[in-house]
Enzyme design. Sequence first.
Site, PDB file in Angstrom:
ATOM      1  N   ASP A   1     -13.766 -22.562  -7.066  1.00  0.00           N
ATOM      2  CA  ASP A   1     -12.762 -21.542  -6.753  1.00  0.00           C
ATOM      3  C   ASP A   1     -12.655 -20.524  -7.885  1.00  0.00           C
ATOM      4  OD1 ASP A   1     -10.677 -20.307  -5.401  1.00  0.00           O
ATOM      5  OD2 ASP A   1      -9.436 -22.105  -5.247  1.00  0.00           O
TER       6      ASP A   1
ATOM      7  N   ASP B   1      -8.627 -17.526   2.972  1.00  0.00           N
ATOM      8  CA  ASP B   1      -7.468 -18.420   2.970  1.00  0.00           C
ATOM      9  C   ASP B   1      -6.670 -18.277   4.256  1.00  0.00           C
ATOM     10  OD1 ASP B   1      -7.788 -19.809   0.667  1.00  0.00           O
ATOM     11  OD2 ASP B   1      -6.461 -18.562  -0.553  1.00  0.00           O
TER      12      ASP B   1
HETATM   13  C1  DGJ Z   1      -7.480 -20.861  -3.266  1.00  0.00           C
HETATM   14  C2  DGJ Z   1      -8.442 -21.388  -2.259  1.00  0.00           C
HETATM   15  O1  DGJ Z   1      -8.912 -20.374  -1.440  1.00  0.00           O
HETATM   16  C3  DGJ Z   1      -7.748 -22.472  -1.443  1.00  0.00           C
HETATM   17  O2  DGJ Z   1      -8.605 -22.927  -0.443  1.00  0.00           O
HETATM   18  C4  DGJ Z   1      -7.361 -23.581  -2.379  1.00  0.00           C
HETATM   19  O3  DGJ Z   1      -8.496 -24.180  -2.921  1.00  0.00           O
HETATM   20  C5  DGJ Z   1      -6.457 -23.054  -3.470  1.00  0.00           C
HETATM   21  N1  DGJ Z   1      -7.033 -21.914  -4.122  1.00  0.00           N
HETATM   22  C6  DGJ Z   1      -6.160 -24.112  -4.483  1.00  0.00           C
HETATM   23  O4  DGJ Z   1      -5.447 -23.647  -5.537  1.00  0.00           O
END
Ligand code: DGJ
Length: 741
Positions: free
Chosen positions: A479, A549
């Site tokens: 990430d 997301d």
């Molecule tokens: C952002 C990501 O896109 C999510 O899927 C998740 O992993 C969160 N960060 C976790 O902090």
Amino acid sequence: MTIIYNDQTREFHLQTNNASYIMTILENEQLGHLYYGKKVRHKDSFQHLLVTGHRSNITYLKEGDMNFSLEQTKQEYPSYGTTDFREPAFQILQENGSRITDFKYKNHRIFKGKPKLEGLPATYTEQDDEVETIEITLYDELIQAEIILLYSVFKEHDAITRSVQFVNHGEENLNLLRAMSANVDFFDSNYEMVQLSGAWVKERHVKTRKLETGIQQISSTRGTSSSQHNPFLALKRPETTESQGEVYGFSFVYSGNFLAQVEVDYLDVSRVSMGLHPFDFNWLLEKGESFQTPEVVMVYSNEGLNGMSQTYHKLYQSRLARGTWRDQVRPVLTNNWEGTYFDFNEEKILNMAKQSKELGVELFVLDDGWFGKRDDDTTSLGDWFVDYNKLPNGITGLAEKITALDMDFGLWFEPEMVCKVSELYEAHPDWIIHVPNRNRSHGRNQYVLDFSRKEVVDAIFDMMAKLLHDAPISYVKWDMNRYITEIGSAALPAERQREVAHRYILGVYDLYERLTSVFPDVLFESCASGGCRFDPGMLYYAPQAWTSDDTDAMERLKIQYGTSFVYPVSSMGAHVSAVPNHQVGRVTSLETRANVAYFGAFGYELDVTKMSETEKAEMIDQITFFKQHRELFQFGTFYRINSPFSEDGNRTTWMVVSKDQSKAIVADYQVLAKPNPGFSRLLLKGLDEASSYEIEGYPGIYHGDELMEIGIQLDHERFKAHANFDIVEDFNSKIFVLNKQ
Ligand code: DGJ
């Protein structure tokens, strides 16, 4: 031969299966551009395409001559200041303050294969005869510098890649102020520019605008490629549709700051340029040093936007993505993020994993919150060791219990970041990107590690490698949750501070390269607050990326539709999440959520233990269905049919067809139900027109040509027999499975 050089006319003709790209050495020895477009037969001379001649109010290069001006010459790699006033492809600042250069043709070399770009992601070949490359060297005698233009022709894949190398052979220091990777001067401006723009949770929306005189550009200055603009643009003719007409795609294999622009001049010439963003960029090139730009992948199609996209899909799937997972269908996963956020312990995770296993899930992914003291987003990034309060048996213990269930285990990292509340920051406060004596802005309480420094990358590598060695981890979610501010490095001298943004990305690539080489069987999924760094550079290391997301099925239609302009279905992480949806609060059926997520690297992102028995039974069916067809979903030929970006945007349709055209799956989605609707047909694509197909669950046999020309009559009585058919609800969707007879 895919690259022909004619010694007499000094012309280069590059040919893919469907495109021609023609250049020539100009009378001033610079490199000129003659044509890019649909393939034409080779002939000895295309010199008539060079238009010189007198015009009032322009400047000329040679004394006594009133004909030759770069202003009216299409060029391959133009410079500013010598009769061309458009934005150039490059600019070099010399020690005496001059930015004027004169790069003349020196020599060229044509060879089979494609050289690697040191430290950078790029397309590659598996056999040398797949690709022919031409390296054209230009030389400026005064400063003794070379520009090496590299063109690789993927004949069968129908793409041409370009990159540029600068070499300083002289005695003085040079400063590269601008170093674009590609420049194409198009003959006219009757085009629309297509771009993929948006923001967090609405990434890669398709935007189209008519070219106008002046500069139109998209870019990133955020330190990553960003969700605001994807490093891609296309020029299409106004009449070009998804299935027909001309389009040129430009895709930048890079994950940092970029610029992609079209400058239309007063002659209606459209200059496309793409490369590292020159804003806030300066690269010091000392004696003997060289600088390599990242690669641009150019695709011409006269079969519409689908034609362009399918070329990118095939090329990126097979000659950009790498490694064990490249050609493999991806495991069905459960990710705990939306199910638990930071609130979990071993028992909770094991229950979720067991339940997932019973449904047929193959991989359990533990997301953010397992390390340091991370109970919320204020602490611990950088401390990549387990929180024993949550997981008393460590990551190894948990992973072993999950693999004992006959499931794979995956783990989340955010390698590029650190929180001030962490052991790493306490030990190395100068390891973050910052400028001395200035405020350090944060994003989500976190700071960006200075990956331009090798010792920083080494330290993160060691921590991650230890975990990957010690525990049976077969998947990593990587990430990256903030953009970069106050860009500066404590390790670089003043004159190299404007190199930091690019050096940072090189550090990210270095870490990816090391981890993927040491752990070749681990499946990497890239992520940046969802899809904020979904680019070809990342695909080279991680064959899939978390698309967004936003897991709402209706929002995903737009996001996945736009993403598919360049990126293959196999690269798009797509999960079914709980309702009401956590991003928009919308309630859609489990069926529709899955019908959207099937077109990706499929999984669930919810607390499986909270699902009802009926829902679980439905999930078992979904997983069984997906496994049965995932080769087709992920590696079939993808066609967009109805666009969520159309005027009313109420309907999205897309489909996948197997390579041998024996199977196809069509998905049709409707946002809002309409009262008393008109008649509706679904015109399919990509089928074998001479074959016949059955549609699972429907009576009758249909010819391929019939399905493509007449289509499926959606409102016909007999389709109402189908279990999926229900038009009375909002957010409705239907899937049709076709088998050749
Ligand atoms: C952002 C990501 O896109 C999510 O899927 C998740 O992993 C969160 N960060 C976790 O902090």
